[in-house]
Design an enzyme around this catalytic site. Structure first.
Site, mmCIF file in Angstrom:
data_model
loop_
_atom_site.group_PDB
_atom_site.id
_atom_site.type_symbol
_atom_site.label_atom_id
_atom_site.label_comp_id
_atom_site.label_asym_id
_atom_site.label_seq_id
_atom_site.Cartn_x
_atom_site.Cartn_y
_atom_site.Cartn_z
ATOM 1 N N SER A 285 8.853 -16.784 -10.423
ATOM 2 C CA SER A 285 9.203 -18.161 -10.720
ATOM 3 C C SER A 285 8.435 -19.074 -9.771
ATOM 4 C CB SER A 285 10.704 -18.355 -10.518
ATOM 5 O OG SER A 285 10.994 -19.713 -10.278
ATOM 6 N N GLU A 298 10.465 -10.545 -23.133
ATOM 7 C CA GLU A 298 10.878 -11.859 -23.653
ATOM 8 C C GLU A 298 9.866 -12.397 -24.663
ATOM 9 O OE1 GLU A 298 13.063 -14.459 -20.437
ATOM 10 O OE2 GLU A 298 11.429 -13.382 -19.488
#
Ligand code: ARG
Length: 467
Positions: A285, A298
């Site tokens: 992140s 994902e």
């Protein structure tokens, strides 16, 4: 004025037109940006067609030789990226044919005898999809091999099996992995079915009605490796079932990948903590330094929207079309190409990720020891002691309520506690309450007991090779 077209038009169909095509129309109707992907198939189809025309006496041997050499030269240039694709020539068929005429003159202009772009695009698309079926089958075999390797590596490890995403019954990790082997095996079968059904040559159906020129459709079909020829020229000019079947098979593959991805995303959370996805397959992140995100699963899950969308595009495209060819059908290529690219990339990267996936076997085993997951085993135990199943269900339900209240698993209750729910319970009950005993009692065909899973794994390895 009447000759204007032959002087000004680059179009192979320009004869009946009295003014040039508007630039906006050329831009709007061109498909060369994407159908150039089909060039090898277009050239293979033209070579087979020309050879047949020569055998029928429609082309001289000299013309045929010039056509074959010209087509080979064009093919090599397109492959090398030195061929200029011209949008004003609409599509791959016209770009190649025009170049051929420019290079070899009248012989090139004889090639399009007894065929139309309608049967030409149908043959190109079928040849292309036949190859893509074969390529995807290889990718499916690779991912199935990745599952057998994982199943072999973790043979004997247990995990919770789920229904409703609630812990249900303990199972072997390998049994769960081999479920995906089966799913991707059905996908493989669907592609081979699709390949089999599409493998009939439409060439010679011409625009829609067949042709008055002498053509030998069978010869062309054989030269292109088709199993035979299509039966009805009207059907052949407008049929896109094969593209829809293919994309539908792709959509199911991507859905299977998406379900697997969802499990990987869940399993790699702190809440589940069942697997570790190696760092090289994850990203971080930009703001939260502690994060390690499962972006590959994902994205694969997200891309299922594209593939399902491609299928919807094709279904909608064909829905209201009158027979036979309509220009709408040009819209069939991009969704198919996108589905091919998406599914291929997803299968390849998922197989790579699976080869590095690590199951946390201690943590999985621990998870099977809570939640009274052997409650069904206790009910079965009572049934074998002649208690009717519905009654057994009630007895075990009360025992489970007691366990939950006491904050214990069923296997942690004492014999006298258990006997307070049914007098038929004896000391041997602990074998069935233990996870190992539970798993290994499920010996029914296709069940999770170790001997069954060993057999299933051996059969799977037999299919895809274990190395
Ligand atoms: N580019 C066209 C397609 O992809 C080829 C067939 C065109 N046929 C026609 N009659 N305009 O469908």
């Amino acid at each position: 004025m009447n000759q204007q077209n032959s002087e000004h038009s680059t179009k192979l169909w320009g004869g009946r037109f009295r003014e040039r095509t508007a630039a906006s129309v050329e831009a709007f109707t061109a498909s060369i940006d994407y159908d150039c992907r089909l060039f090898r198939y277009d050239i293979a189809g033209s070579k087979a067609h020309a050879t047949m025309l020569a055998d029928q006496g429609v082309l001289s041997g000299e013309d045929l030789a010039a056509i074959l050499a010209g087509l080979s030269e064009i093919e090599a240039e397109i492959a090398a990226g030195t061929f200029t694709l011209r949008p004003e020539l609409e599509d791959i068929h016209m770009n190649i044919e025009k170049a051929l005429v420019e290079r070899i003159g009248p012989a090139g202009a004889r090639l399009h005898s007894g065929r139309s772009r309608n049967d030409q695009i149908a043959v190109d698309f079928k040849l292309y999809l036949r190859d893509e079926c074969d390529r995807l089958v290889q990718l499916l075999d690779a991912i199935r091999r990745a599952f057998t390797r994982l199943a072999r590596r973790y043979l004997g490890a247990v995990m919770p099996g789920y229904t409703h995403l609630q812990r249900a019954q303990p199972v072997l990790v390998s049994h769960h992995l081999l479920a995906y082997f089966e799913m991707f095996g059905r996908d493989r079968g669907r592609l081979l079915d699709c390949r089999n059904r599409l493998n009939l040559s439409p060439l010679g159906c011409a625009a829609l009605a067949g042709t008055g020129l002498p053509v030998d459709r069978q010869q062309v079909a054989e030269a292109l490796g088709f199993a035979g020829i299509t039966a009805n020229s009207i059907d052949s000019a407008g049929d896109r079932d094969f593209a829809i079947e293919f994309t539908s098979a792709c959509a199911l593959i991507q859905l299977h990948l998406s379900r697997l991805s969802e499990e990987l995303v869940l399993w790699s959370t702190q809440e589940f903590d069942f697997v570790d996805i190696p760092d090289r397959f994850c990203t971080g992140s930009s703001i939260m330094p502690q994060k390690k995100n499962p972006d590959i699963p994902e994205l694969i899950r997200g891309k299922s929207g594209r593939v399902v969308g491609s299928l919807m595009t094709l279904l909608t495209l064909v829905k209201g079309l009158p027979l036979t060819y309509n220009r709408d059908l040009q819209e069939d290529k991009e969704p198919v190409f996108d589905a091919v690219d998406t599914v291929s990339a997803s299968l390849a990267i998922m197989a790579e990720l699976l080869s590095g996936l690590e199951f946390k076997t201690e943590r999985l085993a621990e998870a099977t020891r809570s939640g009274c997951m052997t409650a069904t085993d206790l009910a079965d135990y009572l049934v074998l002691k002649n208690v009717p199943f519905r009654e057994a269900h009630g007895i075990v339900g009360r025992a489970v309520a007691h366990s939950l209240n006491a904050g214990k698993d069923l296997s942690e209750l004492s014999l006298s506690e258990l006997q307070s729910f049914s007098a038929v319970i004896e000391a041997d009950v602990f074998t069935v309450l233990a996870v190992e005993g539970s798993v290994n009692s499920r010996l029914s065909a296709g069940g999770t007991a170790l001997p069954r899973v060993r057999e299933a794994l051996a059969a799977a390895e037999e299919q895809v090779g274990s190395k």
